[in-house]
Design a protein around this motif. Structure first.
Motif, short mmCIF file in Angstrom:
data_model
loop_
_atom_site.label_atom_id
_atom_site.label_comp_id
_atom_site.label_asym_id
_atom_site.label_seq_id
_atom_site.Cartn_x
_atom_site.Cartn_y
_atom_site.Cartn_z
N THR A 22 0.85 -1.19 0.00
CA THR A 22 0.00 0.00 0.00
C THR A 22 0.88 1.23 0.00
O THR A 22 1.74 1.38 0.85
CB THR A 22 -0.91 0.03 1.24
OG1 THR A 22 -1.73 -1.14 1.23
CG2 THR A 22 -1.80 1.26 1.23
N VAL A 23 0.65 2.11 -0.96
CA VAL A 23 1.43 3.35 -1.04
C VAL A 23 0.63 4.46 -0.37
O VAL A 23 -0.39 4.90 -0.88
CB VAL A 23 1.70 3.72 -2.51
CG1 VAL A 23 2.58 4.94 -2.58
CG2 VAL A 23 2.33 2.55 -3.25
N PRO A 29 0.99 14.05 5.28
CA PRO A 29 0.83 15.50 5.16
C PRO A 29 1.98 16.17 4.43
O PRO A 29 1.77 17.09 3.64
CB PRO A 29 0.78 15.96 6.63
CG PRO A 29 0.31 14.77 7.38
CD PRO A 29 0.90 13.59 6.67
N SER A 30 3.20 15.71 4.67
CA SER A 30 4.35 16.36 4.04
C SER A 30 4.35 16.16 2.53
O SER A 30 4.91 16.96 1.79
CB SER A 30 5.65 15.82 4.62
OG SER A 30 5.76 14.44 4.40
N TRP A 31 3.70 15.07 2.10
CA TRP A 31 3.68 14.81 0.66
C TRP A 31 2.76 15.78 -0.08
O TRP A 31 2.97 16.06 -1.25
CB TRP A 31 3.20 13.38 0.40
CG TRP A 31 4.15 12.33 0.87
CD1 TRP A 31 5.10 12.44 1.83
CD2 TRP A 31 4.23 11.00 0.40
NE1 TRP A 31 5.77 11.27 2.00
CE2 TRP A 31 5.25 10.36 1.13
CE3 TRP A 31 3.53 10.27 -0.57
CZ2 TRP A 31 5.59 9.04 0.92
CZ3 TRP A 31 3.87 8.95 -0.77
CH2 TRP A 31 4.89 8.34 -0.04
N VAL A 39 5.16 13.09 -6.85
CA VAL A 39 4.40 12.01 -6.22
C VAL A 39 4.07 10.93 -7.24
O VAL A 39 4.19 9.73 -6.96
CB VAL A 39 3.12 12.56 -5.56
CG1 VAL A 39 2.25 11.41 -5.06
CG2 VAL A 39 3.46 13.51 -4.43
N GLU A 40 3.66 11.34 -8.42
CA GLU A 40 3.34 10.37 -9.47
C GLU A 40 4.57 9.57 -9.87
O GLU A 40 4.49 8.37 -10.10
CB GLU A 40 2.75 11.09 -10.69
CG GLU A 40 1.32 11.55 -10.50
CD GLU A 40 0.39 10.41 -10.13
OE1 GLU A 40 0.44 9.36 -10.80
OE2 GLU A 40 -0.39 10.56 -9.17
N ARG A 41 5.73 10.25 -9.96
CA ARG A 41 6.97 9.57 -10.30
C ARG A 41 7.30 8.53 -9.22
O ARG A 41 7.75 7.42 -9.53
CB ARG A 41 8.10 10.59 -10.42
CG ARG A 41 9.50 10.00 -10.58
CD ARG A 41 9.63 9.14 -11.81
NE ARG A 41 10.97 8.62 -11.97
CZ ARG A 41 11.29 7.57 -12.72
NH1 ARG A 41 10.34 6.91 -13.37
NH2 ARG A 41 12.53 7.16 -12.82
N PHE A 42 7.04 8.88 -7.99
CA PHE A 42 7.30 7.97 -6.88
C PHE A 42 6.44 6.71 -7.01
O PHE A 42 6.92 5.58 -6.87
CB PHE A 42 7.00 8.70 -5.57
CG PHE A 42 7.34 7.93 -4.33
CD1 PHE A 42 8.58 7.34 -4.16
CD2 PHE A 42 6.42 7.81 -3.30
CE1 PHE A 42 8.90 6.64 -3.00
CE2 PHE A 42 6.73 7.11 -2.14
CZ PHE A 42 7.97 6.52 -2.00
#
Length: 228
Positions: A22-23, A29-31, A39-42
């Protein structure tokens, strides 16, 4: 020993580490303050790393998980950091670099404890135990299995409890302590029946039967010589 290493590598890669991942992007919150593209790249890197792991592209997977690890640390996402460390270990095991796998497992363990993910903590403890068995350190392996066992009980995972009891029994049998092994097999047997794991039940019964047959076999000193 080669056979044992193959078994351990398979367990490391295909066992606890392939638990659905689960991502937790939306709950960090920091994200939310970072750019959506990052975020999408992650998330893409995680998907890529998982796919490489499942396809046994171990060296490529290690590189991709290292990228995931760096970003997880940047975001201070402890759970994701520990998972990345775990998968790096799995892939090192896949190329038989078990000492390197242990290094990452030992980094992941305290993080899972810190964030309170007890099922992952127990899974890592079991995996460390498997790895120590693979490098012929059964006493060290027992230390980690015995830490995992009360956690499986606490989280109510009876199947994993039975599996761990059976493995502890097998380790004791391996180090020539069959009576101690029987104690664990006899604890594992009713649990395997309770959860309906017929394969595990059959395995435990074979293990018990093997010890009992050996104990009942006459020693060489009691065998009458064959008449000539």
């Amino acid at each position: 020993m080669k056979k044992m290493k193959r078994i351990i590598s398979s367990v490391l890669v295909l066992g606890v580490f392939l638990t659905p991942l689960t991502v937790p992007v939306m709950v960090q919150p920091s994200w939310a303050q970072s750019q959506n593209a990052e975020v999408e790249r992650f998330k893409q890197l995680i998907d890529q790393a998982m796919q490489q792991t499942q396809q046994k592209q171990h060296r490529q997977a290690i590189e991709t998980w290292q990228q995931v690890l760096a970003i997880a640390r940047k975001f201070e996402a402890k759970g994701m950091e520990a998972r990345a460390l775990s998968f790096i270990a799995a892939n090192y095991a896949g190329i038989s670099q078990l000492q390197e796998a242990l290094k990452y497992l030992h980094q992941a363990l305290p993080i899972f404890r810190e964030v309170g993910e007890r099922d992952w903590e127990a899974g890592i403890l079991n995996t460390i135990g498997f790895t120590y068995l693979a490098i012929s350190q059964p006493q060290e392996a027992l230390k980690y299995y015995n830490q995992a066992l009360p956690i499986w009980r606490a989280v109510g995972d009876r199947a994993k409890e039975a599996d761990t009891l059976n493995i502890i029994g097998a380790v004791y049998n391996h180090i020539s302590q069959p009576q101690e092994a029987l104690k664990y097999y006899n604890q594992a047997l009713p649990i395997s029946r309770e959860v309906g794991d017929r394969a595990m039940e059959a395995l435990i019964l074979r293990n018990i039967d093997s010890i009992q047959n050996k104990s009942q076999s006459p020693s060489k000193s009691n065998i009458e010589p064959i008449p000539k």
